[in-house]
Scaffold this motif. Structure first.
Motif, PDB file in Angstrom:
ATOM      1  N   LYS A 193       0.756  -1.292  -0.054  1.00 22.32           N
ATOM      2  CA  LYS A 193       0.104   0.156  -0.114  1.00 22.32           C
ATOM      3  C   LYS A 193       0.948   1.166  -0.166  1.00 22.32           C
ATOM      4  O   LYS A 193       2.000   1.170   0.305  1.00 22.32           O
ATOM      5  CB  LYS A 193      -0.781   0.066   1.106  1.00 22.32           C
ATOM      6  CG  LYS A 193      -1.972  -1.069   1.193  1.00 22.32           C
ATOM      7  CD  LYS A 193      -2.836  -0.820   2.333  1.00 22.32           C
ATOM      8  CE  LYS A 193      -3.841  -1.849   2.717  1.00 22.32           C
ATOM      9  NZ  LYS A 193      -4.961  -1.355   3.601  1.00 22.32           N
ATOM     10  N   THR A 194       0.399   2.419  -0.645  1.00 20.38           N
ATOM     11  CA  THR A 194       1.079   3.757  -0.490  1.00 20.38           C
ATOM     12  C   THR A 194       0.080   4.323   0.451  1.00 20.38           C
ATOM     13  O   THR A 194      -1.150   4.872   0.228  1.00 20.38           O
ATOM     14  CB  THR A 194       1.028   4.331  -1.615  1.00 20.38           C
ATOM     15  OG1 THR A 194       1.820   3.698  -2.649  1.00 20.38           O
ATOM     16  CG2 THR A 194       1.595   5.832  -1.440  1.00 20.38           C
ATOM     17  N   HIS A 244       3.636   7.927  -5.632  1.00 19.98           N
ATOM     18  CA  HIS A 244       2.928   6.584  -5.492  1.00 19.98           C
ATOM     19  C   HIS A 244       3.618   5.553  -6.365  1.00 19.98           C
ATOM     20  O   HIS A 244       3.822   4.517  -5.822  1.00 19.98           O
ATOM     21  CB  HIS A 244       1.573   6.978  -5.683  1.00 19.98           C
ATOM     22  CG  HIS A 244       0.818   5.526  -5.999  1.00 19.98           C
ATOM     23  ND1 HIS A 244       0.460   4.388  -4.993  1.00 19.98           N
ATOM     24  CD2 HIS A 244       0.073   5.011  -7.240  1.00 19.98           C
ATOM     25  CE1 HIS A 244      -0.082   3.599  -5.531  1.00 19.98           C
ATOM     26  NE2 HIS A 244      -0.479   3.694  -6.701  1.00 19.98           N
ATOM     27  N   SER A 245       4.052   6.017  -7.707  1.00 20.92           N
ATOM     28  CA  SER A 245       4.735   5.072  -8.609  1.00 20.92           C
ATOM     29  C   SER A 245       5.983   4.473  -7.992  1.00 20.92           C
ATOM     30  O   SER A 245       6.101   3.439  -8.105  1.00 20.92           O
ATOM     31  CB  SER A 245       4.742   5.573 -10.103  1.00 20.92           C
ATOM     32  OG  SER A 245       3.599   5.765 -10.424  1.00 20.92           O
ATOM     33  N   GLN A 286       5.521   2.115  -5.030  1.00 25.37           N
ATOM     34  CA  GLN A 286       4.852   0.880  -5.449  1.00 25.37           C
ATOM     35  C   GLN A 286       6.054  -0.033  -6.261  1.00 25.37           C
ATOM     36  O   GLN A 286       6.118  -1.142  -6.123  1.00 25.37           O
ATOM     37  CB  GLN A 286       3.830   1.018  -6.538  1.00 25.37           C
ATOM     38  CG  GLN A 286       2.583   1.612  -5.710  1.00 25.37           C
ATOM     39  CD  GLN A 286       1.877   0.530  -4.863  1.00 25.37           C
ATOM     40  OE1 GLN A 286       1.775  -0.678  -5.192  1.00 25.37           O
ATOM     41  NE2 GLN A 286       2.001   0.857  -3.592  1.00 25.37           N
ATOM     42  N   SER A 287       6.921   0.830  -7.025  1.00 25.51           N
ATOM     43  CA  SER A 287       8.166   0.102  -7.505  1.00 25.51           C
ATOM     44  C   SER A 287       9.305  -0.193  -6.585  1.00 25.51           C
ATOM     45  O   SER A 287      10.322  -0.584  -6.962  1.00 25.51           O
ATOM     46  CB  SER A 287       8.663   0.773  -8.830  1.00 25.51           C
ATOM     47  OG  SER A 287       9.003   2.210  -8.487  1.00 25.51           O
ATOM     48  N   LYS A 288       9.185   0.317  -5.402  1.00 24.60           N
ATOM     49  CA  LYS A 288      10.009  -0.028  -4.115  1.00 24.60           C
ATOM     50  C   LYS A 288      11.609   0.801  -4.425  1.00 24.60           C
ATOM     51  O   LYS A 288      12.220   0.478  -3.846  1.00 24.60           O
ATOM     52  CB  LYS A 288      10.370  -1.370  -3.863  1.00 24.60           C
ATOM     53  CG  LYS A 288       9.258  -2.172  -3.465  1.00 24.60           C
ATOM     54  CD  LYS A 288       9.467  -3.775  -3.503  1.00 24.60           C
ATOM     55  CE  LYS A 288       8.061  -4.504  -3.088  1.00 24.60           C
ATOM     56  NZ  LYS A 288       8.381  -5.817  -2.900  1.00 24.60           N
ATOM     57  N   SER A 308       5.162   3.725   1.906  1.00 19.53           N
ATOM     58  CA  SER A 308       4.774   2.470   1.815  1.00 19.53           C
ATOM     59  C   SER A 308       4.302   1.818   3.265  1.00 19.53           C
ATOM     60  O   SER A 308       4.720   2.299   4.324  1.00 19.53           O
ATOM     61  CB  SER A 308       5.939   1.651   1.403  1.00 19.53           C
ATOM     62  OG  SER A 308       6.702   1.325   2.428  1.00 19.53           O
ATOM     63  N   SER A 322      -5.286   5.532   1.632  1.00 18.97           N
ATOM     64  CA  SER A 322      -4.173   4.804   0.754  1.00 18.97           C
ATOM     65  C   SER A 322      -4.538   5.325  -0.525  1.00 18.97           C
ATOM     66  O   SER A 322      -5.489   5.458  -0.873  1.00 18.97           O
ATOM     67  CB  SER A 322      -4.279   3.269   1.026  1.00 18.97           C
ATOM     68  OG  SER A 322      -5.460   2.726   0.864  1.00 18.97           O
ATOM     69  N   HIS A 373      -4.999  -3.164  -8.122  1.00 17.29           N
ATOM     70  CA  HIS A 373      -4.215  -2.781  -6.983  1.00 17.29           C
ATOM     71  C   HIS A 373      -4.886  -3.688  -6.034  1.00 17.29           C
ATOM     72  O   HIS A 373      -4.499  -4.396  -5.086  1.00 17.29           O
ATOM     73  CB  HIS A 373      -4.058  -1.470  -6.739  1.00 17.29           C
ATOM     74  CG  HIS A 373      -3.134  -1.119  -5.230  1.00 17.29           C
ATOM     75  ND1 HIS A 373      -3.566  -1.215  -4.113  1.00 17.29           N
ATOM     76  CD2 HIS A 373      -1.896  -0.873  -5.400  1.00 17.29           C
ATOM     77  CE1 HIS A 373      -2.360  -0.926  -3.414  1.00 17.29           C
ATOM     78  NE2 HIS A 373      -1.682  -0.930  -3.950  1.00 17.29           N
TER      79      HIS A 373
END
Lengths: 422, 81
Positions: A2-3, A170-171, A174-176, A231, A253, A287
């Protein structure tokens, strides 16, 4: 993964703190007024969001070498970020990213020109003017002030910048590639900030009337808004190591980010707006591994600046977005189900580079306080809004769960974000 | 101008420009600008620009690395006149 959105802050014409802004939204209190100086300067419209300047006393704890680098947008942004960091109880800024939406520094350019005309000697500009003048002034200043050592940048996408800044953060989460980000939208409102906008007649001389048949243009505004995105893993680690008092629960989120570009440099079209919203919702569904039809959203926070073409295109797109989502469902069950359409720019004016981020703040405030802010200037809705549920008065929002936010900009750039209340 | 007159004028300029330095009476010829005051790098740039306009000289920023004390700053200014 989650963000989370775990903190927010704001410096705007309807308040310089979250409690103050909450009260203004609930009461439908407008922050718009007339700036007479603009008429003297040559503006066609004197209407503006009246944004309080940041007093020197509030930045006096910063070293002089940092203060001289801060122009108007950096000062607003600093105040908003302080609030957001405090709410999120974020104490360790190591590796925290900083993503800012800003698209002008007209005030600094004007001051430079005035000094050069007076002195014809660049030495009179001082050591800080260069840092006020670059478009990345806000990220430059904040990264220095907060000793950040991760990603730090400013993106420029006109009035969609705030939405894209949220989406980009956010991106990256999500891509860590990052764990946590400060997202900021900042907008100068000084005398020189909006001259070229005024030149093309986009400003109303009467009022900010999103979606109204008699709307006559947007009302410029500004200030700054800030969010803390992180995150869920980063948040849990903070919770595990927090000292007394713990860590405040996340506000929401982010489920999905969508974007598109319209063919016109000045006006979005319904098709591209629909594409942006659809992409955001599709990403949200992926998601969450669940269907999330548009009609089930609690709120759509519209871009809706009060322009003839822009509001119409968005209203048509939203109408289609909702209507299409009802296909396949038993009609009597979904017939009267529709999200609230929020248009807070009636109260705040159009905060431009700040607006995607400030809209998120306004949406989260409404979500957590369970009310829909009013659009008090909506007296005769445009025909394109005939199927839309727009609150003219402050209205209870009983099931405040999901929301979609739109932010569109000159150049045709469109952004949409879907969030869920935590 | 004598060295003491330069010192007095620089003290005035610094008092007007900087708000986080010791009382100007404590600023002497051998005060180290970055160690004792202390000035940050951007403050140094600001001080050099201020001295240029106050003393009507052109100072080459490349020479700033050799300027640590007020005495060296005055010598630098005098050297360009």
């Amino acid at each position: 993964m989650k963000t989370f959105i775990t903190g927010m802050g704001i410096w705007s014409c309807i308040g310089t703190s979250i409690p103050e802004v909450t009260q203004s939204l609930r009461e439908g209190k407008s922050g718009i007024g007339h700036i007479k100086e603009r008429a003297d300067y040559g503006y066609q419209s004197t209407l503006s969001g009246i944004v309080p300047p940041v007093p020197d006393s509030l930045i006096s704890d910063l070293p002089r070498s940092k203060r001289i680098c801060m122009g108007e947008p950096a000062r607003y942004a600093y105040m908003a970020v302080l609030q957001a960091i405090k709410q999120a109880q974020l104490t360790d800024l190591h590796n925290v990213a900083l993503i800012v939406s800003n698209d002008s520094t007209a005030g600094a350019a004007a001051e430079t020109e005035a000094l050069m005309q007076e002195r014809h000697d660049t030495r009179y500009l001082g050591a800080g003017k260069v840092f006020q003048s670059l478009n990345s002034t806000v990220s430059m200043n904040l990264a220095s002030i907060f000793h950040l050592n991760g990603l730090s940048l400013t993106l420029s996408a006109a009035c969609a910048g705030g939405g894209h800044a949220i989406g980009l953060a956010h991106s990256l989460i999500q891509s860590k590639q990052i764990d946590c980000a400060i997202v900021v939208g900042a907008q100068e409102v000084g005398l020189h900030a909006y001259t070229s906008f005024d030149a093309i007649g986009v400003f109303s001389r009467e009022a900010s009337r999103p979606f109204d048949k008699n709307r006559s243009g947007l009302v410029p505004s500004g200030g700054a808004a800030a969010l803390i995105l992180e995150s869920d893993e980063h948040f849990r680690n903070r919770m595990a190591t927090a000292t007394e008092g713990g860590v405040t629960a996340p506000l929401a989120s982010i489920l999905g980010y969508g974007f598109s570009t319209s063919p016109s440099i000045a006006t979005p079209n319904a098709e591209s707006i629909l594409a942006s919203m659809t992409m955001a919702l599709d990403n949200a569904e992926r998601h969450e591994y669940q269907v999330l039809p548009a009609f089930s959203l609690g709120m759509i926070s519209a871009h809706a600046t009060g322009t003839k073409d822009g509001d119409r295109a968005e209203a048509e797109a939203i109408s289609t977005f909702i209507a299409n989502s009802k296909r396949g469902y038993h009609e009597p069950y979904v017939k009267d189900v529709a999200p609230w359409i929020s248009s807070t720019k009636a109260l705040t004016g159009h905060e431009c580079w700040m607006s995607g981020v400030s809209q998120m703040v306004y949406t989260l405030i409404q979500m957590h306080n369970r009310f829909v802010a009013p659009n008090p200037n909506l007296t005769d809705p445009d025909d394109a809004c005939s199927t839309l549920r727009i609150a003219r008065e402050t209205t209870p929002w009983h099931i405040a769960s999901h929301a979609l936010l739109n932010a569109f900009g000159f150049g045709g750039t469109n952004s949409s974000i879907v969030i869920k209340k935590e | 101008m004598t060295e003491q007159e330069y010192l007095a004028r620089i003290r005035e300029l610094m008092q007007a420009r900087f708000d986080n330095i010791p009382p100007v009476e404590e600023i002497e010829l051998d005060t180290d600008l970055m160690e004792d005051l202390p000035l940050e790098s951007l403050d140094m740039v600001d001080l050099i620009l201020t001295c240029e306009t106050a003393f009507n000289v052109k100072l080459d920023m490349a020479d700033a690395k050799n300027t640590h004390t007020i005495r060296q700053l005055i010598a630098w200014i005098k050297g360009t006149k």
